[in-house]
Enzyme design. Structure first.
Site, PDB file in Angstrom:
ATOM      1  N   THR A 292       0.829  -1.203   0.000  1.00 25.99           N
ATOM      2  CA  THR A 292       0.000   0.000   0.000  1.00 25.99           C
ATOM      3  C   THR A 292       0.864   1.254   0.000  1.00 25.99           C
ATOM      4  O   THR A 292       0.345   2.354  -0.216  1.00 25.99           O
ATOM      5  CB  THR A 292      -0.918   0.031   1.234  1.00 25.99           C
ATOM      6  OG1 THR A 292      -0.128  -0.217   2.403  1.00 25.99           O
ATOM      7  CG2 THR A 292      -2.002  -1.027   1.138  1.00 25.99           C
ATOM      8  N   ASP A 293       2.162   1.106   0.228  1.00 24.73           N
ATOM      9  CA  ASP A 293       3.011   2.296   0.343  1.00 24.73           C
ATOM     10  C   ASP A 293       3.260   2.969  -1.005  1.00 24.73           C
ATOM     11  O   ASP A 293       3.033   4.167  -1.170  1.00 24.73           O
ATOM     12  CB  ASP A 293       4.327   1.996   1.068  1.00 24.73           C
ATOM     13  CG  ASP A 293       5.130   0.844   0.471  1.00 24.73           C
ATOM     14  OD1 ASP A 293       4.603   0.129  -0.416  1.00 24.73           O
ATOM     15  OD2 ASP A 293       6.282   0.655   0.897  1.00 24.73           O
TER      16      ASP A 293
ATOM     17  N   SER B 197      32.217  -6.019   5.512  1.00 21.62           N
ATOM     18  CA  SER B 197      30.959  -6.520   6.059  1.00 21.62           C
ATOM     19  C   SER B 197      31.251  -7.635   7.046  1.00 21.62           C
ATOM     20  O   SER B 197      31.847  -8.651   6.686  1.00 21.62           O
ATOM     21  CB  SER B 197      30.051  -7.048   4.946  1.00 21.62           C
ATOM     22  OG  SER B 197      28.981  -7.810   5.491  1.00 21.62           O
TER      23      SER B 197
ATOM     24  N   SER C 233      17.828  -4.079   4.146  1.00 20.28           N
ATOM     25  CA  SER C 233      18.456  -3.177   3.172  1.00 20.28           C
ATOM     26  C   SER C 233      18.172  -1.712   3.503  1.00 20.28           C
ATOM     27  O   SER C 233      19.062  -0.862   3.391  1.00 20.28           O
ATOM     28  CB  SER C 233      17.972  -3.502   1.759  1.00 20.28           C
ATOM     29  OG  SER C 233      16.570  -3.373   1.659  1.00 20.28           O
TER      30      SER C 233
ATOM     31  N   ASP D  75       9.598   1.575   4.575  1.00 20.23           N
ATOM     32  CA  ASP D  75      10.725   1.010   5.311  1.00 20.23           C
ATOM     33  C   ASP D  75      11.723   2.084   5.722  1.00 20.23           C
ATOM     34  O   ASP D  75      12.209   2.111   6.856  1.00 20.23           O
ATOM     35  CB  ASP D  75      11.443  -0.037   4.458  1.00 20.23           C
ATOM     36  CG  ASP D  75      10.556  -1.208   4.115  1.00 20.23           C
ATOM     37  OD1 ASP D  75       9.466  -1.332   4.713  1.00 20.23           O
ATOM     38  OD2 ASP D  75      10.937  -1.999   3.235  1.00 20.23           O
TER      39      ASP D  75
END
Length: 355
Positions: A28-29, A60, A120, A164
């Protein structure tokens, strides 16, 4: 192992950003609708210092791997370091007056990868926060989210919205983050004290670039075009006319989004009124729509949702972009121990996480 072990000196900047779980409101974003995520305790941390040799060095901890580069050209293999390259590219492109500097960067994270809880976005937000701190550019939290979305959408190539990045940048652990994705207005809402959310890891790996995520994105854009609206988020449930859409599959995708937006608005009212039973029913309705109309679930995930509710959860659903990852369950606080004892007969304790 830490920053000093790799670079033989201390970092001068350290910034973090948390992962999130979306309680309700999937896909829905980017259609201009409503979402309701909350932050998780999992987080990504970026440490950096200036590199005097005029190169970018990134290590990393998760991959136990070092990458060295001098340009911001994305790899052909979708490498993890592309997210750092993308952040650097977007930052220096946005602030062209800032003189280019090179960095030693160390990434550490407690976030499970490819599980639908936005590892992410947390990586991008924490990297941009670190650059903001280093250069003292005083970028506000909302604009950091906008830049992070630009990294994922324009540089990495994942179609999606800004949920996000917004919650990772602005959210507060322990509060629901209600967001209108069209105008980016948000509210931080307290959870009632008798509610508890819990994650169960389906162990189904997901990768948005190689999954059907972008396909769903395109289907919803077709729906918007045929309905002659800029965003599906503006279509109210009582105004939704599926007869205008030519493809029955696209009808199903659009119906999920329109009904999901309605559920998010109702879920917000449930939070404010401490209506745990109705909130749970909305979660189940959301999952059923996500599974049948949006076809973004799997048999394993559906089984977790079924088992969780049979063990006493008032609601459960797949969370995140779909095609695997975590489920989130709503349990009444005084029933939590009973639910936990039952659910651990199906799934090991290390796959269950309290929010």
């Amino acid at each position: 192992m830490g920053f000093e072990d790799i670079y033989n000196h201390k970092a001068i900047i350290k910034e973090s950003a948390n992962a999130r779980v979306n309680l309700i409101g999937e896909h829905t974003d980017y259609t201009g609708g409503y979402v309701m995520p909350t932050l998780l305790g999992f987080k990504n941390t970026i440490e950096l210092s200036k590199n005097e040799e005029k190169k970018f060095v990134v290590f990393s901890e998760h991959f136990n791997e070092k990458k060295i580069f001098n340009d911001f050209i994305k790899s052909e293999s979708n490498d993890w370091s592309d997210y750092i390259k993308g952040c650097l590219f977007v930052f220096f492109d946005e602030y062209k007056k800032i003189k280019l500097e090179h960095f030693n960067i160390y990434i550490s994270s407690s976030i499970p990868l490819e599980r639908g809880i936005s590892s992410s976005s947390a990586l991008c937000v924490s990297t941009l926060k670190a650059l903001n701190s280093y250069f003292n550019t005083q970028i506000n939290e909302k604009h950091i989210a906008v830049l992070a979305k630009k990294v994922e959408h324009d540089y990495i190539g994942v179609s999606g919205g800004i949920m996000d990045q917004m919650v990772s940048s602005i959210g507060i652990h322990g509060k629901a983050f209600f967001l209108d994705c069209l105008n980016l207005k948000y509210e931080l809402i307290n959870f009632p004290s008798n509610w508890k959310f819990c994650l169960v890891d389906s162990e189904v790996q997901r990768n948005l670039r190689s999954s059907s995520y972008n396909e769903r994105f395109n289907e919803l854009k077709i729906a918007e075009k045929e309905l002659d609206v800029e965003y599906l988020g503006g279509v109210k449930l009582n105004k939704f006319n599926p007869d205008k859409i030519s493809n029955p599959t696209v009808v199903k995708r659009a119906r999920h989004v329109v009904t999901e937006n309605d559920r998010v608005l109702k879920a917000k009212e449930c939070l404010l009124k401490d209506d745990i039973v109705k909130f749970g029913k909305l979660m189940i309705e959301s999952h059923n729509s996500y599974s049948s109309d949006f076809e973004a679930s799997t048999n394993d995930v559906d089984e977790i949702v079924k088992n969780s509710t049979e063990c006493g959860a008032l609601g459960a659903r797949l969370t995140g972009g779909g095609f695997g990852g975590f489920t989130v369950s709503l349990i009444e606080e005084n029933n939590f121990s009973k639910w936990y004892d039952k659910i651990t007969k199906y799934y090991p304790e290390d796959k269950i996480f309290e929010v």
